[in-house]
Design an enzyme around this catalytic site. Structure first.
Site, PDB file in Angstrom:
ATOM      1  N   HIS A  87       3.792  -2.791  -0.046  1.00 38.43           N
ATOM      2  CA  HIS A  87       2.896  -1.438  -0.298  1.00 38.43           C
ATOM      3  C   HIS A  87       2.801  -0.857  -1.332  1.00 38.43           C
ATOM      4  O   HIS A  87       3.846  -0.390  -1.920  1.00 38.43           O
ATOM      5  CB  HIS A  87       3.221  -0.748   1.048  1.00 38.43           C
ATOM      6  CG  HIS A  87       2.968  -1.637   2.214  1.00 38.43           C
ATOM      7  ND1 HIS A  87       3.798  -1.229   3.322  1.00 38.43           N
ATOM      8  CD2 HIS A  87       2.406  -2.592   2.648  1.00 38.43           C
ATOM      9  CE1 HIS A  87       3.258  -1.945   4.537  1.00 38.43           C
ATOM     10  NE2 HIS A  87       2.615  -2.831   3.909  1.00 38.43           N
TER      11      HIS A  87
ATOM     12  N   ASN B 172      10.717 -10.227  -5.449  1.00 41.52           N
ATOM     13  CA  ASN B 172      10.404  -9.087  -4.401  1.00 41.52           C
ATOM     14  C   ASN B 172      10.162  -7.671  -5.074  1.00 41.52           C
ATOM     15  O   ASN B 172      10.969  -7.210  -5.432  1.00 41.52           O
ATOM     16  CB  ASN B 172      11.315  -9.181  -3.258  1.00 41.52           C
ATOM     17  CG  ASN B 172      10.926  -8.103  -2.024  1.00 41.52           C
ATOM     18  OD1 ASN B 172       9.839  -7.440  -2.134  1.00 41.52           O
ATOM     19  ND2 ASN B 172      11.703  -8.114  -1.018  1.00 41.52           N
TER      20      ASN B 172
END
Ligand SMILES: CC(C)(COP(=O)(O)OP(=O)(O)OC[C@H]1O[C@@H](n2cnc3c(N)ncnc32)[C@H](O)[C@@H]1OP(=O)(O)O)[C@@H](O)C(=O)NCCC(=O)NCCS
Length: 229
Positions: A138, A153
């Site tokens: 996000h 990530n």
């Protein structure tokens, strides 16, 4: 986003907690993808992923009928688990699909590899290159000309300035920033809130502003513990 596989229903592979799978499932549904259900990697019969249908254990889908009629996204937060499962599925001939939340902004000149997850509010700049199975969580942003290695990530709110380069399985913590042109080596972990001002050697764990080494870890984990999943 078009990747040629829209017609094949998607199967999500959920990690032990199912938390990341929940986020990816919602993004897939909101972007209009057809989701067949999710599979688990261990005995997680009690796991739920919103209203997504549980299809059983991953072994049960490694059969030609399912593999060839579906596409996959490995929705596990752990870099190591995501890589290991993706490689196993690849060896079995599985095809991967990118999940892109409708609120993500992706430059038309960016290159997005299959199996990546571009989540709500993420931004991918011009000529950026996103590897296989990458999570851009996000409101994270990837600047122009960045290269993000496979199974990395990028946590929520993290920022990669232009032309930064990340190796494979890098973990960038919540709200961390990588300054322009820096190179972050394979399996490095950048702690939440850190500001990376120089190149980072592979496997390092960096924290603070400016980021300094907390330690050098020697396992190729991509810091699954840091993700809490
Ligand atoms: C960097 C990180 C991986 C280190 O984890 P760890 O090895 O378990 O570290 P510890 O919690 O044992 O902390 C070791 C020391 O580093 C400090 N530290 C840990 N994380 C830090 C951070 N992000 N920034 C500054 N200092 C940090 C601790 O305060 C502690 O200091 P002390 O020895 O003076 O008490 C982890 O703290 C982190 O930031 N993870 C990212 C979390 C995140 O973004 N999650 C997103 C989930 S989607």
């Amino acid at each position: 986003m078009k990747n040629g596989l829209e017609a094949q229903p998607l199967i999500l592979v959920a990690g032990a907690s199912g938390q990341h799978a929940t986020v990816v499932y919602e993004a897939a549904i909101l972007s209009g993808m057809m989701v067949a259900g999710y599979v688990t990697v261990d005995d997680s019969a009690s796991l739920t992923v919103l209203d997504c249908k549980q299809l059983g254990r991953m072994e049960e889908i490694l059969v030609p009928s399912r593999l060839h009629d579906h596409s996959f996204v490995v929705a596990c937060g752990s870099n190591k688990l995501r890589r290991d499962i993706s490689e196993q599925l690849s060896r079995s001939g599985a095809e991967f699909q990118t999940v892109c939340h409708p609120s993500a902004i992706v430059s038309p000149s960016a290159l997005i590899s299959p199996g990546s997850m571009l989540l709500a509010g993420s931004i991918i700049g011009p000529r950026a290159s996103i590897g296989r199975g990458v999570i851009v969580n996000h409101a994270a942003s990837i600047g122009h000309d960045c290269i993000v290695g496979d199974y990395s990530n990028i946590c929520s709110g993290a920022r990669l300035a232009g032309a930064t380069r990340l190796g494979a399985s890098v973990f960038i913590g919540l709200n961390a920033s990588i300054l322009q042109g820096c190179e972050v080596g394979q399996s490095a972990t950048i702690g939440a809130g850190a500001v990376v001002t120089r190149d980072v050697i592979q496997g390092s764990v960096m924290v603070g502003v400016p980021a300094k080494a907390l330690r050098k870890h020697d396992h190729n984990s991509g810091a699954p513990d840091a993700t809490g999943k």
